[in-house]
Design an enzyme around this catalytic site. Structure first.
Site, PDB file in Angstrom:
ATOM      1  N   LYS A  52       0.837  -1.209   0.000  1.00 25.20           N
ATOM      2  CA  LYS A  52       0.000   0.000   0.000  1.00 25.20           C
ATOM      3  C   LYS A  52       0.871   1.259   0.000  1.00 25.20           C
ATOM      4  CE  LYS A  52      -3.832  -2.253   2.424  1.00 25.20           C
ATOM      5  NZ  LYS A  52      -4.597  -2.341   3.693  1.00 25.20           N
ATOM      6  N   ALA A  68      -1.118   0.613   6.517  1.00 26.46           N
ATOM      7  CA  ALA A  68      -1.321  -0.471   7.480  1.00 26.46           C
ATOM      8  C   ALA A  68      -2.271  -1.507   6.920  1.00 26.46           C
ATOM      9  CB  ALA A  68      -1.876   0.079   8.791  1.00 26.46           C
ATOM     10  N   ASP A  69      -2.185  -2.688   7.488  1.00 30.63           N
ATOM     11  CA  ASP A  69      -3.149  -3.740   7.206  1.00 30.63           C
ATOM     12  C   ASP A  69      -3.378  -4.514   8.495  1.00 30.63           C
ATOM     13  OD1 ASP A  69      -4.672  -5.138   4.929  1.00 30.63           O
ATOM     14  OD2 ASP A  69      -3.808  -6.768   6.112  1.00 30.63           O
ATOM     15  N   THR A  70      -4.626  -4.846   8.780  1.00 32.10           N
ATOM     16  CA  THR A  70      -4.984  -5.557  10.001  1.00 32.10           C
ATOM     17  C   THR A  70      -5.776  -6.807   9.661  1.00 32.10           C
ATOM     18  OG1 THR A  70      -5.064  -3.469  11.226  1.00 32.10           O
ATOM     19  CG2 THR A  70      -6.193  -5.349  12.225  1.00 32.10           C
ATOM     20  N   GLY A 105       0.187  -4.920  10.311  1.00 31.04           N
ATOM     21  CA  GLY A 105       1.439  -4.499   9.711  1.00 31.04           C
ATOM     22  C   GLY A 105       1.325  -3.010   9.504  1.00 31.04           C
TER      23      GLY A 105
END
Length: 186
Positions: A52, A68-70, A105
Site C-alpha cells: 500500500k 497499514a493492514d490488520t 502491519g
C-alpha cells in the site's frame, strides 16, 4: 511532517492519527489482498502494508506515507473480513468464547527508506449466542471489518479483555506508528 499521506480510506485509522495531532492527506491505493500459499499472518500484513505504501509513493513520490493492514488469526488461520452474513456468523462462531490474535502491519515509507513493524494483540471474546450475533449483524457495524467486529463500537460489550495495544485492534497501532515516524524525522 510535510506531505504526510495515510494510505487508507479507513475512518478508524484517520481518527486515530487525528487523535495524536497529525495532519495528513488520504490516498487509498488499490492493492490485491489475496493471501499467498503458505504465507504467515505476520508476513501477510507486513507485505500488504508495504505494498500500500509503495502504491501511494508511485503516485506521490515526494510524500511520506503511512500504510497499514490488520487481520485476525485463530488457530494459525487468517481471518479476514466477512463476505456475507453467513460468513460473519461462521467467523463469530469460531471466535466465540475464545481468544484470538489481531495482527497489524504498519509501514512508513518515503522515496529513500521503508520501515515496517508487525504488532500483535490478544483479544478475548465472550461466548456469543445466536441472538447476540443477529443483533450485532443488524447494526451494520461488522461489514468491512477484519474478524467482523469493531472493538471501538457495539462489539465492545462482547470483549472482556485484551492483552496488548487497543489501537492495534482498532486498526492502527499508534505507539509503533509514531515510533516509525520519529525515525524518519531524525
Amino acid at each position: 511532517m510535510a506531505n504526510l499521506i495515510l494510505a487508507s480510506s479507513s475512518a478508524r485509522r484517520k481518527e486515530l492519527l487525528e487523535q495524536v495531532g497529525l495532519s495528513f492527506d488520504i490516498f487509498s491505493p488499490d492493492v490485491d489482498e489475496s493471501v499467498r500459499a503458505d504465507e504467515s499472518i505476520d508476513a501477510y500484513v507486513k507485505r500488504l502494508a508495504e505494498a500500500k505504501a509503495q502504491a501511494v509513493l508511485t503516485q506521490c513520490p515526494n510524500a511520506t506515507v503511512i500504510a497499514a493492514d490488520t487481520s485476525l488469526s485463530l488457530d494459525g488461520q487468517i481471518i479476514g473480513k466477512p463476505e456475507s452474513k453467513q460468513h460473519a456468523f461462521e467467523i463469530w462462531t469460531a471466535l466465540s468464547g475464545r481468544q484470538h490474535h489481531v495482527f497489524s502491519g504498519v509501514c512508513v515509507a518515503n522515496a529513500k527508506q521503508v520501515k515496517s513493524r508487525v504488532v500483535t494483540t490478544v483479544v478475548y471474546l465472550q461466548h456469543l449466542s445466536h441472538a447476540d450475533m443477529e443483533k450485532y449483524w443488524a447494526t451494520g457495524e461488522p461489514v468491512g471489518k477484519a474478524g467482523g467486529y469493531a472493538i471501538q463500537g457495539y462489539a465492545a460489550q462482547f470483549i472482556p479483555a485484551i492483552t496488548g495495544s487497543y489501537s492495534n485492534v482498532v486498526g492502527l497501532p499508534l505507539y509503533e506508528t509514531l515510533q516509525l515516524l520519529a525515525e524518519f524525522q531524525n
